[in-house]
Design a protein around this motif. Structure first.
Motif, mmCIF file in Angstrom:
data_model
loop_
_atom_site.group_PDB
_atom_site.id
_atom_site.type_symbol
_atom_site.label_atom_id
_atom_site.label_comp_id
_atom_site.label_asym_id
_atom_site.label_seq_id
_atom_site.Cartn_x
_atom_site.Cartn_y
_atom_site.Cartn_z
ATOM 1 N N ILE A 29 36.445 -13.340 -53.086
ATOM 2 C CA ILE A 29 36.073 -11.546 -53.105
ATOM 3 C C ILE A 29 37.349 -10.655 -54.116
ATOM 4 N N ASP A 32 36.055 -10.111 -57.601
ATOM 5 C CA ASP A 32 35.962 -9.290 -57.846
ATOM 6 C C ASP A 32 36.334 -8.374 -59.556
ATOM 7 N N GLY A 37 35.566 -3.762 -55.048
ATOM 8 C CA GLY A 37 35.218 -5.348 -55.636
ATOM 9 C C GLY A 37 33.400 -5.155 -54.293
ATOM 10 N N GLY A 42 32.090 -9.951 -54.311
ATOM 11 C CA GLY A 42 33.315 -8.793 -53.729
ATOM 12 C C GLY A 42 31.755 -8.889 -52.608
#
Length: 67
Positions: A29, A32, A37, A42
């Motif tokens: 996450i 990203d 994100g 994400g």
């Protein structure tokens, strides 16, 4: 001899795998490249891996050896 640990060795191994999955999900996450994100990693890939890690933790806790 009665063990003082609440889980068996296999349970702790499985819990470490689950913890690694959770950490990997949050890392994905964070990696990203999209702003805030909002990319595939994400919004889709990271949360799926994180959720899988938490589900694996439940399995690790309730796993019972056949012995």
């Amino acid at each position: 001899m009665k063990s003082s640990f609440p889980f068996k060795h296999k349970n702790y191994q499985l819990m470490l795998i689950g913890l690694a999955m959770i950490i990997a999900g949050f890392t994905i996450i964070g990696l990203d490249g999209e702003p805030h994100g909002f990319g595939f990693m994400g919004l889709t890939l990271g949360p799926i891996i994180t959720l899988g890690g938490f589900m694996f933790q439940f399995y690790a806790i309730f796993h019972q050896s056949k012995n």
